[in-house]
Design a protein around this motif. Structure first.
Motif, PDB file in Angstrom:
ATOM      1  N   THR A   1      10.235  -8.847   2.124  1.00 28.35           N
ATOM      2  CA  THR A   1       9.567  -7.641   2.620  1.00 28.35           C
ATOM      3  C   THR A   1      10.102  -6.401   1.942  1.00 28.35           C
ATOM      4  OG1 THR A   1       9.173  -8.664   4.782  1.00 28.35           O
ATOM      5  CG2 THR A   1       9.089  -6.252   4.671  1.00 28.35           C
ATOM      6  N   ILE A   2      11.417  -6.286   1.851  1.00 28.24           N
ATOM      7  CA  ILE A   2      12.024  -5.125   1.204  1.00 28.24           C
ATOM      8  C   ILE A   2      11.604  -5.053  -0.261  1.00 28.24           C
ATOM      9  CG2 ILE A   2      14.216  -4.133   0.409  1.00 28.24           C
ATOM     10  CD1 ILE A   2      13.650  -3.619   3.338  1.00 28.24           C
ATOM     11  N   GLY A   3      11.602  -6.198  -0.956  1.00 26.20           N
ATOM     12  CA  GLY A   3      11.193  -6.208  -2.350  1.00 26.20           C
ATOM     13  C   GLY A   3       9.743  -5.789  -2.532  1.00 26.20           C
ATOM     14  N   ALA A   4       8.867  -6.299  -1.662  1.00 32.41           N
ATOM     15  CA  ALA A   4       7.447  -5.959  -1.749  1.00 32.41           C
ATOM     16  C   ALA A   4       7.219  -4.478  -1.487  1.00 32.41           C
ATOM     17  CB  ALA A   4       6.651  -6.804  -0.757  1.00 32.41           C
ATOM     18  N   VAL A   5       7.931  -3.936  -0.503  1.00 35.57           N
ATOM     19  CA  VAL A   5       7.797  -2.517  -0.194  1.00 35.57           C
ATOM     20  C   VAL A   5       8.385  -1.670  -1.328  1.00 35.57           C
ATOM     21  CG1 VAL A   5       8.430  -0.691   1.424  1.00 35.57           C
ATOM     22  CG2 VAL A   5       7.804  -2.944   2.278  1.00 35.57           C
ATOM     23  N   ALA A   6       9.506  -2.123  -1.896  1.00 38.37           N
ATOM     24  CA  ALA A   6      10.116  -1.397  -3.005  1.00 38.37           C
ATOM     25  C   ALA A   6       9.189  -1.333  -4.210  1.00 38.37           C
ATOM     26  CB  ALA A   6      11.440  -2.050  -3.399  1.00 38.37           C
ATOM     27  N   SER A   7       8.317  -2.322  -4.356  1.00 36.91           N
ATOM     28  CA  SER A   7       7.408  -2.356  -5.495  1.00 36.91           C
ATOM     29  C   SER A   7       6.161  -1.511  -5.279  1.00 36.91           C
ATOM     30  CB  SER A   7       6.974  -3.804  -5.774  1.00 36.91           C
ATOM     31  OG  SER A   7       6.093  -4.278  -4.764  1.00 36.91           O
ATOM     32  N   SER A   8       6.027  -0.891  -4.099  1.00 37.31           N
ATOM     33  CA  SER A   8       4.762  -0.219  -3.794  1.00 37.31           C
ATOM     34  C   SER A   8       4.885   1.077  -2.996  1.00 37.31           C
ATOM     35  CB  SER A   8       3.868  -1.177  -3.001  1.00 37.31           C
ATOM     36  OG  SER A   8       4.525  -1.617  -1.815  1.00 37.31           O
ATOM     37  N   TYR A   9       6.026   1.333  -2.386  1.00 32.57           N
ATOM     38  CA  TYR A   9       6.193   2.491  -1.496  1.00 32.57           C
ATOM     39  C   TYR A   9       6.715   3.674  -2.311  1.00 32.57           C
ATOM     40  CZ  TYR A   9       6.914   4.529   3.187  1.00 32.57           C
ATOM     41  OH  TYR A   9       6.840   5.292   4.315  1.00 32.57           O
ATOM     42  N   SER A  10       5.884   4.679  -2.526  1.00 32.95           N
ATOM     43  CA  SER A  10       6.214   5.787  -3.428  1.00 32.95           C
ATOM     44  C   SER A  10       7.032   6.876  -2.751  1.00 32.95           C
ATOM     45  CB  SER A  10       4.939   6.404  -3.997  1.00 32.95           C
ATOM     46  OG  SER A  10       4.225   5.471  -4.771  1.00 32.95           O
ATOM     47  N   ASN A  11       7.796   7.577  -3.568  1.00 30.08           N
ATOM     48  CA  ASN A  11       8.597   8.703  -3.097  1.00 30.08           C
ATOM     49  C   ASN A  11       7.686   9.924  -2.960  1.00 30.08           C
ATOM     50  OD1 ASN A  11      10.453  10.758  -2.652  1.00 30.08           O
ATOM     51  ND2 ASN A  11      12.010   9.797  -3.923  1.00 30.08           N
ATOM     52  N   ALA A  12       6.863   9.909  -1.922  1.00 25.99           N
ATOM     53  CA  ALA A  12       5.863  10.957  -1.750  1.00 25.99           C
ATOM     54  C   ALA A  12       6.461  12.272  -1.271  1.00 25.99           C
ATOM     55  CB  ALA A  12       4.798  10.490  -0.755  1.00 25.99           C
ATOM     56  N   ASN A  13       7.564  12.212  -0.538  1.00 23.70           N
ATOM     57  CA  ASN A  13       8.172  13.436  -0.017  1.00 23.70           C
ATOM     58  C   ASN A  13       9.068  14.116  -1.042  1.00 23.70           C
ATOM     59  OD1 ASN A  13       6.963  13.245   2.492  1.00 23.70           O
ATOM     60  ND2 ASN A  13       8.650  12.094   3.379  1.00 23.70           N
ATOM     61  N   ASN A  14      10.147  13.438  -1.404  1.00 25.31           N
ATOM     62  CA  ASN A  14      11.187  14.074  -2.203  1.00 25.31           C
ATOM     63  C   ASN A  14      10.757  14.400  -3.627  1.00 25.31           C
ATOM     64  OD1 ASN A  14      12.675  13.555   0.086  1.00 25.31           O
ATOM     65  ND2 ASN A  14      13.671  11.753  -0.744  1.00 25.31           N
ATOM     66  N   ILE A  15       9.926  13.539  -4.223  1.00 24.80           N
ATOM     67  CA  ILE A  15       9.453  13.775  -5.579  1.00 24.80           C
ATOM     68  C   ILE A  15       7.968  14.089  -5.588  1.00 24.80           C
ATOM     69  CG2 ILE A  15       9.182  12.762  -7.870  1.00 24.80           C
ATOM     70  CD1 ILE A  15      11.642  11.103  -7.373  1.00 24.80           C
ATOM     71  N   GLY A  16       7.208  13.416  -4.722  1.00 27.81           N
ATOM     72  CA  GLY A  16       5.765  13.593  -4.708  1.00 27.81           C
ATOM     73  C   GLY A  16       5.329  15.021  -4.402  1.00 27.81           C
ATOM     74  N   LEU A  17       5.957  15.642  -3.428  1.00 29.54           N
ATOM     75  CA  LEU A  17       5.579  17.011  -3.085  1.00 29.54           C
ATOM     76  C   LEU A  17       5.850  17.989  -4.230  1.00 29.54           C
ATOM     77  CD1 LEU A  17       6.597  17.245   0.676  1.00 29.54           C
ATOM     78  CD2 LEU A  17       4.301  17.451  -0.287  1.00 29.54           C
ATOM     79  N   PRO A  18       7.057  17.979  -4.852  1.00 26.60           N
ATOM     80  CA  PRO A  18       7.266  18.866  -6.007  1.00 26.60           C
ATOM     81  C   PRO A  18       6.300  18.578  -7.150  1.00 26.60           C
ATOM     82  CG  PRO A  18       9.371  18.058  -5.194  1.00 26.60           C
ATOM     83  CD  PRO A  18       8.299  17.279  -4.480  1.00 26.60           C
ATOM     84  N   VAL A  19       6.039  17.306  -7.419  1.00 23.94           N
ATOM     85  CA  VAL A  19       5.121  16.947  -8.492  1.00 23.94           C
ATOM     86  C   VAL A  19       3.700  17.423  -8.160  1.00 23.94           C
ATOM     87  CG1 VAL A  19       3.969  15.012  -9.636  1.00 23.94           C
ATOM     88  CG2 VAL A  19       6.452  15.009  -9.388  1.00 23.94           C
TER      89      VAL A  19
ATOM     90  N   VAL B   1      -8.516   4.342  -3.702  1.00 26.10           N
ATOM     91  CA  VAL B   1      -7.830   3.896  -4.920  1.00 26.10           C
ATOM     92  C   VAL B   1      -6.378   3.573  -4.615  1.00 26.10           C
ATOM     93  CG1 VAL B   1      -7.087   4.554  -7.236  1.00 26.10           C
ATOM     94  CG2 VAL B   1      -9.371   5.194  -6.429  1.00 26.10           C
ATOM     95  N   THR B   2      -5.739   4.404  -3.815  1.00 23.03           N
ATOM     96  CA  THR B   2      -4.332   4.200  -3.480  1.00 23.03           C
ATOM     97  C   THR B   2      -4.137   2.918  -2.688  1.00 23.03           C
ATOM     98  OG1 THR B   2      -3.943   6.590  -3.454  1.00 23.03           O
ATOM     99  CG2 THR B   2      -2.330   5.201  -2.333  1.00 23.03           C
ATOM    100  N   VAL B   3      -5.024   2.652  -1.735  1.00 24.51           N
ATOM    101  CA  VAL B   3      -4.915   1.434  -0.918  1.00 24.51           C
ATOM    102  C   VAL B   3      -5.001   0.196  -1.799  1.00 24.51           C
ATOM    103  CG1 VAL B   3      -6.099   0.022   0.793  1.00 24.51           C
ATOM    104  CG2 VAL B   3      -5.749   2.452   1.233  1.00 24.51           C
ATOM    105  N   ILE B   4      -5.980   0.156  -2.689  1.00 22.37           N
ATOM    106  CA  ILE B   4      -6.146  -1.017  -3.554  1.00 22.37           C
ATOM    107  C   ILE B   4      -4.962  -1.168  -4.501  1.00 22.37           C
ATOM    108  CG2 ILE B   4      -7.604  -2.101  -5.293  1.00 22.37           C
ATOM    109  CD1 ILE B   4      -9.990  -0.637  -4.078  1.00 22.37           C
ATOM    110  N   THR B   5      -4.476  -0.062  -5.031  1.00 18.93           N
ATOM    111  CA  THR B   5      -3.336  -0.107  -5.952  1.00 18.93           C
ATOM    112  C   THR B   5      -2.095  -0.646  -5.257  1.00 18.93           C
ATOM    113  OG1 THR B   5      -4.213   1.794  -7.182  1.00 18.93           O
ATOM    114  CG2 THR B   5      -1.888   1.265  -7.494  1.00 18.93           C
ATOM    115  N   VAL B   6      -1.826  -0.136  -4.077  1.00 21.07           N
ATOM    116  CA  VAL B   6      -0.663  -0.586  -3.310  1.00 21.07           C
ATOM    117  C   VAL B   6      -0.789  -2.054  -2.940  1.00 21.07           C
ATOM    118  CG1 VAL B   6       0.516  -0.348  -1.088  1.00 21.07           C
ATOM    119  CG2 VAL B   6      -0.040   1.686  -2.426  1.00 21.07           C
ATOM    120  N   ALA B   7      -1.960  -2.450  -2.468  1.00 21.39           N
ATOM    121  CA  ALA B   7      -2.182  -3.849  -2.083  1.00 21.39           C
ATOM    122  C   ALA B   7      -1.991  -4.786  -3.267  1.00 21.39           C
ATOM    123  CB  ALA B   7      -3.577  -4.008  -1.493  1.00 21.39           C
ATOM    124  N   THR B   8      -2.416  -4.361  -4.449  1.00 23.59           N
ATOM    125  CA  THR B   8      -2.251  -5.180  -5.652  1.00 23.59           C
ATOM    126  C   THR B   8      -0.782  -5.396  -5.970  1.00 23.59           C
ATOM    127  OG1 THR B   8      -4.337  -4.358  -6.581  1.00 23.59           O
ATOM    128  CG2 THR B   8      -2.756  -5.331  -8.119  1.00 23.59           C
TER     129      THR B   8
END
Length: 307
Positions: free
Chosen positions: A95-113, A67-74
């Motif tokens: 490239t930076i814009g595309a990554v900014a639209s899809s690369y989640s803050n998995a460490n700093n926010i994702g882990l606490p969440v 699910v994550t792969v498809i969501t990110v690719a979209t």
């Protein structure tokens, strides 16, 4: 809700400290670039190694990952299409814009969440793996190629083994896959060094905000707004639709995949942009806007979907 608000409060405080440092010129020199390089080449690789070395491969290779792969690719595809039609930026900025639209803050926010909201830090592992093993290498390869002004098959193939974050991630993943547990005295130095990553990256980001005005004229407003909308609104919706109607996830896993999709853009994107000195404003403003926007989005997701 308390976990979401607590996580964001901690992150916001550290960013504010960095902003004060930058605003008051405490260091009296421009240290953002060397601090970014330390995070890029030293502390981040250590953190990623420890996280993935302790991950459960059964959680990593699950429906979450699909699910994550498809969501990110979209999200990436939509940004590239919009950029191609309306913005026509250079390859590095796109490239930076595309990554900014899809690369989640998995460490700093994702882990606490994951800990306080989802109740299990392993929920974040599939997202971490995708970003570190796939998205980061591709992003860095593209940026490395376009900023050097030439491309070659050899450069593309060897770029991952020349990047410390990717090397550390691959080693950590291999240890997890083969069930190798290193002794605590061996892991302790990596834990210590990696522990500096989150405050270092957050404070550097806060310092970059000093004297800056988000969405200022000439900053690429359309790029920033597009990336922010894709990250904060489109990705959670796509994740929900896929999880609910395509993969038929149970309520707990559906809630988890939507929450992870709703995470704000990672400071790593700003780190990448700063490292290559391309699209820095787009990365910085998208990180800031999505960080603010993600709070109500996560609260709504929790209110509607929490099992």
């Amino acid at each position: 809700m308390a976990g979401v608000l607590t996580g964001f409060s901690i992150i916001g405080f550290v960013i504010a400290v960095g902003y004060v440092v930058g605003r008051t010129n405490i260091l009296q020199v421009d240290v953002q670039k060397p601090l970014n390089r330390i995070a890029f080449f030293v502390t981040s690789p250590a953190l990623l190694f420890t996280v993935l070395a302790r991950a459960d491969v059964n959680v990593i290779f699950s429906s979450f990952l699909v699910v994550t792969v498809i969501t990110v690719a979209t999200s990436i595809s939509l940004y590239i299409v919009v950029s191609r039609l309306f913005f026509r930026r250079a390859a590095a900025e796109t490239t930076i814009g595309a990554v900014a639209s899809s690369y989640s803050n998995a460490n700093n926010i994702g882990l606490p969440v994951a800990i306080y909201v989802l109740g299990d830090p392993q929920f974040i592992a599939p997202l971490l793996m995708l970003q570190l093993i796939v998205m980061a290498p591709v992003t860095l390869t593209v940026l490395d190629t376009v900023t050097r002004g030439k491309a070659s098959i050899g450069s593309f193939l060897t770029q991952p083994v020349r990047n410390p974050m990717i090397i550390a991630s691959l080693i950590g993943l291999l240890l997890s896959v083969f069930g190798v547990t290193l002794p605590d005295p061996v892991m302790a130095p990596f834990d210590l060094i990696g522990g500096a990553t989150i405050p270092l990256v957050l404070m550097t980001f806060g310092m970059s905000l000093a004297g800056q005005r988000p969405l200022a004229p000439g900053s690429g407003r359309r790029d920033i707004v597009t990336a922010a909308l894709l990250k904060s609104v489109v990705m959670p919706i796509v994740a929900y639709l896929l999880g609910r109607f395509v993969f038929h996830l149970d309520p707990t896993h559906l809630f988890g995949v939507v929450v992870l999709a709703a995470l704000p853009t990672a400071q790593n994107v700003f780190n990448f942009a700063s490292r290559y000195e391309r699209g820095v404003v787009i990365a910085r403003d998208t990180v800031l806007i999505t960080t603010i926007a993600s709070v109500p989005v996560l609260v709504v997701a929790a209110a509607l979907l929490a099992p």
